[in-house]
Write an enzyme that holds these catalytic residues in place. Structure first.
Site, PDB file in Angstrom:
ATOM      1  N   ASP A  36       0.862  -1.189   0.000  1.00 17.61           N
ATOM      2  CA  ASP A  36       0.000   0.000   0.000  1.00 17.61           C
ATOM      3  C   ASP A  36       0.892   1.230   0.000  1.00 17.61           C
ATOM      4  OD1 ASP A  36      -2.259   1.718   0.100  1.00 17.61           O
ATOM      5  OD2 ASP A  36      -3.392   0.074   0.986  1.00 17.61           O
ATOM      6  N   VAL A  94      -6.892  -1.410  -5.633  1.00 14.68           N
ATOM      7  CA  VAL A  94      -6.860  -0.021  -5.152  1.00 14.68           C
ATOM      8  C   VAL A  94      -8.261   0.568  -5.303  1.00 14.68           C
ATOM      9  CG1 VAL A  94      -4.419   0.144  -5.804  1.00 14.68           C
ATOM     10  CG2 VAL A  94      -6.144   1.009  -7.388  1.00 14.68           C
ATOM     11  N   GLU A  96     -11.832   2.199  -6.192  1.00 12.85           N
ATOM     12  CA  GLU A  96     -12.639   1.951  -7.392  1.00 12.85           C
ATOM     13  C   GLU A  96     -12.786   3.204  -8.277  1.00 12.85           C
ATOM     14  OE1 GLU A  96     -13.234  -1.048  -8.134  1.00 12.85           O
ATOM     15  OE2 GLU A  96     -15.257  -1.332  -8.856  1.00 12.85           O
ATOM     16  N   LYS A 101      -6.698   3.493 -10.773  1.00 12.79           N
ATOM     17  CA  LYS A 101      -6.298   2.148 -11.199  1.00 12.79           C
ATOM     18  C   LYS A 101      -5.367   2.231 -12.422  1.00 12.79           C
ATOM     19  CE  LYS A 101     -10.287  -0.484  -9.420  1.00 12.79           C
ATOM     20  NZ  LYS A 101      -9.760  -1.570  -8.603  1.00 12.79           N
ATOM     21  N   SER A 123     -15.508  -4.110  -9.054  1.00 12.03           N
ATOM     22  CA  SER A 123     -16.862  -4.651  -9.073  1.00 12.03           C
ATOM     23  C   SER A 123     -17.640  -4.151 -10.274  1.00 12.03           C
ATOM     24  CB  SER A 123     -17.597  -4.306  -7.779  1.00 12.03           C
ATOM     25  OG  SER A 123     -17.577  -2.922  -7.583  1.00 12.03           O
ATOM     26  N   HIS A 144     -12.849 -10.630  -9.788  1.00 15.62           N
ATOM     27  CA  HIS A 144     -13.684  -9.939  -8.807  1.00 15.62           C
ATOM     28  C   HIS A 144     -14.028 -10.850  -7.631  1.00 15.62           C
ATOM     29  CE1 HIS A 144     -17.836  -8.004  -7.831  1.00 15.62           C
ATOM     30  NE2 HIS A 144     -16.906  -7.565  -7.024  1.00 15.62           N
ATOM     31  N   GLU A 156     -15.632 -13.800  -9.789  1.00 13.27           N
ATOM     32  CA  GLU A 156     -15.978 -13.568 -11.189  1.00 13.27           C
ATOM     33  C   GLU A 156     -14.667 -13.335 -11.954  1.00 13.27           C
ATOM     34  OE1 GLU A 156     -20.389 -11.453 -11.049  1.00 13.27           O
ATOM     35  OE2 GLU A 156     -18.642 -10.186 -10.755  1.00 13.27           O
ATOM     36  N   ASN A 195     -23.640  -8.062  -9.741  1.00 12.86           N
ATOM     37  CA  ASN A 195     -24.161  -6.695  -9.592  1.00 12.86           C
ATOM     38  C   ASN A 195     -25.157  -6.349 -10.684  1.00 12.86           C
ATOM     39  OD1 ASN A 195     -22.980  -5.901  -7.224  1.00 12.86           O
ATOM     40  ND2 ASN A 195     -21.077  -5.280  -8.205  1.00 12.86           N
TER      41      ASN A 195
END
Ligand SMILES: C/C=C/C(=O)SCCNC(=O)CCNC(=O)[C@H](O)C(C)(C)COP(=O)(O)OP(=O)(O)OC[C@H]1O[C@@H](n2cnc3c(N)ncnc32)[C@H](O)[C@@H]1OP(=O)(O)O
Length: 655
Positions: A36, A94, A96, A101, A123, A144, A156, A195
């Protein structure tokens, strides 16, 4: 790169999902670099892993040594270059936001080895857009995980526009190595599968309230007690965070159009920062109120129809656009959202014609884009359902099995390769899978009877001759997975399944019988898992499922010795429920017919609760209590109780 070549994994982002994924990878034996942007964040992620491993140890799910070894495999890192310099696999977790990203991947590309695979845990964001900033879009895909990664089974695996097939295979194999169940999302489509189904459902729930058609309590009652989902729609929104669902919806609105217009009720909650459980208040009040208190009988037909119709429409769009087939959508939503049954199956049970008509009426009435039926919904309705209810369309012609209807609502499947002791090959697996779908979709069938044709064998296992023809490791892995999945389908079938076993029941044949609910055998039946004698292992679920029936000790004995066992002995082990010395076919049929006369809804939920409870007792108990609540509202319960009081035989209708 193959999954076996992966040894070291960088997990970029040590937040909630990041440290969870790092823990899963370390538990699976991989060396993990947890990275991180500063010391504090990365140490906090590392401490969270230590805490979580400690919890697993407390619950006896890990030994102290295993927990220590997993933690030892995690190295906290702050410098990105150091984190990715010599790794085989990079998982980016990291925040969303596309620009964050992309920035991360631009930098990763500079330092990571050329052959490393890259995945992103997102997601909803576009995998293709993210892959573009790297030099290896063919070795980039979505992976995912669901929250919390340590407990949630689903992953996923999402293809970007340029992702190579080989990359998807490797990432799926890695997910399996993590002990997870991957479901492939064939196209980079907003919301992927879970989702894409859940968020429009939540939106439609909000529209029902916004338009004064129903109250929150009524919608949640319909969702939970009429549709049988694990939570009310609003309860679910509070659980995942109203803002989280809202942002996914906004993204779908931007990318997919007006059908995903967010309901103002959701926007108001986000603006008021009433985001659900995490803020103490959302649609329910968790601090000053009782939280989600959902009445059992406030749902209406209209609410259920609208929710189911919108959900079916999303399923149709996913199938029609070749994002995933119905069975994968169902598997993903069951594993990722805890649905007791998949949305495609729920829609089929309700009837696609009916749901299509509901959408048509709403579309005519309101003109709202979200009610425009997808083309594929019409096609699937015509062919009888997502699962080909009428048995036409892609119907498989049965050559290796025989499907018949001997009466009393029993569907009979006979393995029929008598020239080779009813051994099982790829074609037979395909046919068995299609037969299970067909019987499950047939309202006139309420139990399955599985037997072997001829008088020599139930089945002598996998056809080793045809197996030798696919001796390449990758083909063999596929063969193993196909058998596991097909037999798993039988095990997960909502109806009771009875296996009638005569003669040899060996290897894959025994693994198939293991997936029945009851096993009835003749005295002369012979059982065994001879695979180790062939230098193999029981690769169609035997290493996992047999122990659930006979216990670990006996399962090890049966598999490791590769001995043959008589029916009486297998009855003592608890594998065979009844040994008959006369007519097996009629004894097994009588048993199947007796189960077919039972209460279908109660049987379905009993099987689901027991099956889920194998993996996770809490999940099984949750299904049990939800189902208990659901059953109280069924006609079957009235029928059972009335028959009991009147001392007569109940006639259950599954209503
Ligand atoms: C993931 C899953 C893995 C597995 O399941 S691995 C396979 C595990 N099964 C076995 O190892 C069983 C192998 N078969 C046998 O041991 C014997 O067979 C039996 C005990 C079942 C029967 O023996 P007998 O009565 O002497 O008959 P016969 O002449 O051996 O068999 C009749 C025909 O059936 C074929 N056959 C039997 N089992 C298999 C098999 N598993 N795969 C392919 N063919 C098989 C034979 O070859 C032969 O055929 P032809 O008459 O043309 O010579």
């Amino acid at each position: 790169m193959n999954a076996e070549d992966i040894e070291t994994i960088a997990v970029l982002g040590a937040g909630n999902m990041g440290h969870g994924i790092a823990e899963v990878a370390a538990l699976a034996g991989y060396e993990v670099r947890l990275r991180d942007i500063n010391e504090e964040l990365v140490e906090s992620g590392y401490d969270d892993i230590e805490w979580s491993l400690g919890k697993l140890e407390e619950r006896d799910q890990l030994s102290e040594e295993e927990a220590d070894a997993a933690l030892d495999r995690v190295t906290p890192v702050v410098e990105l270059e150091e984190a990715v310099a010599d790794v085989d696999f990079v998982i980016e977790v990291v925040p969303e936001k596309m620009d964050i990203k992309q920035d991360v991947y631009r930098e990763v590309e500079e330092h990571a080895p050329d052959e490393a695979l890259f995945v992103t845990n997102t997601s909803s964001l576009s995998i293709t857009d993210l892959a573009e900033v790297t030099d290896r879009p063919e070795r980039f895909c979505g992976m995912h995980f669901f929250n919390p990664p340590v407990r949630m089974q689903l992953v996923e695996v999402i293809a970007g526009a340029e992702t190579a097939e080989e990359t998807l295979d490797t990432v799926e194999a890695l997910a399996e190595g993590f002990g997870k169940t991957p479901v492939r999302v064939r196209k980079d489509s907003p919301g992927f599968i879970v989702n894409r189904v859940l968020v429009p459902l939540m939106n439609e729930a909000a529209w029902l309230v916004e338009e004064d058609v129903a109250t929150i309590a009524e919608v949640d009652s319909a969702t939970k007690f009429d549709m049988g989902l694990p939570m009310g729609s609003f309860e679910l929104a509070d659980q995942v965070g109203i803002d989280v669902g809202y942002h996914v919806l906004e993204y779908m609105h931007e990318t997919l159009g007006e059908a995903y217009e967010p309901c103002p009720l959701l926007a108001e909650k986000v603006e008021a920062e009433e985001l659900g459980k995490k803020t103490g208040k959302g649609f329910y009040d968790y601090e000053n109120g009782k939280g989600a208190d959902v009445p059992t009988d406030a749902g209406t037909e209209e609410i259920e129809s609208r929710l189911l119709a919108v959900m079916a429409n999303e399923v149709a769009k996913l199938i029609g656009n070749d994002v995933a087939p119905a069975s994968d959508i169902d598997e993903a939503v069951m594993l990722g959202a805890g649905f007791p049954s998949g949305p495609a199956k729920l829609a089929d049970e309700r009837g696609l014609d009916d749901l299509h008509a509901t959408l048509d009426d709403l579309h005519d009435e309101t003109g709202a884009a979200r009610y425009a039926p997808a083309d594929y919904l019409g096609e699937a309705a015509q062919s009888g359902g997502f699962y080909d209810r009428n048995g036409d369309g892609d119907e498989v012609a049965f050559e290796n099995i025989e499907v018949s209807y001997p009466g009393e609502q029993v569907g009979r499947v006979a393995l029929d390769r008598t020239h080779r002791m009813n051994t099982i090959d790829l074609d037979l697996l395909d046919e068995l899978s299609a037969a299970i779908d067909r019987l499950e979709a047939d309202d006139d069938v309420r139990a399955i009877l599985l037997v072997g044709a001829g008088d020599q064998a139930f089945s002598a296992g996998a056809d080793v001759q045809s197996m030798a023809a696919s001796a390449a490791p990758l083909d063999a892995i596929e063969l193993s997975k196909k058998g596991q999945q097909t037999f798993g389908k039988l095990q997960e079938c909502d109806m009771p399944v009875v296996a009638g076993i005569d003669g040899y029941c060996l290897g894959g044949g025994m693994e198939l019988a293991t997936c029945a609910d009851l096993r009835i055998a003749t005295e002369r039946a012979e059982f065994g898992q001879p695979e180790l004698d062939l230098g193999l292992l029981p690769g169609w679920g035997g290493t996992q499922r047999l122990q659930q029936i006979v216990g670990m000790g006996r399962a090890k004995e049966i598999i490791l010795t590769a001995e043959r066992y008589e029916a009486e002995e297998m009855a003592e082990f608890g594998f065979v429920n009844e040994v008959v010395d006369g007519d097996l076919e009629s004894a097994a049929f009588d048993q199947a017919a007796a189960l077919a006369a039972g209460p279908p809804i109660a049987q379905k939920f009993t099987k689901r609760a027991m099956l889920r409870g194998w993996e996770d007792t809490d999940a099984g108990l949750e299904i049990e209590s939800q189902a208990f609540g659901h059953l109280v509202n069924t006609d079957d319960l009235m029928e059972g109780v009335t028959a009991f009081m009147g001392d007569s035989e109940p006639e259950f209708e599954g209503k």
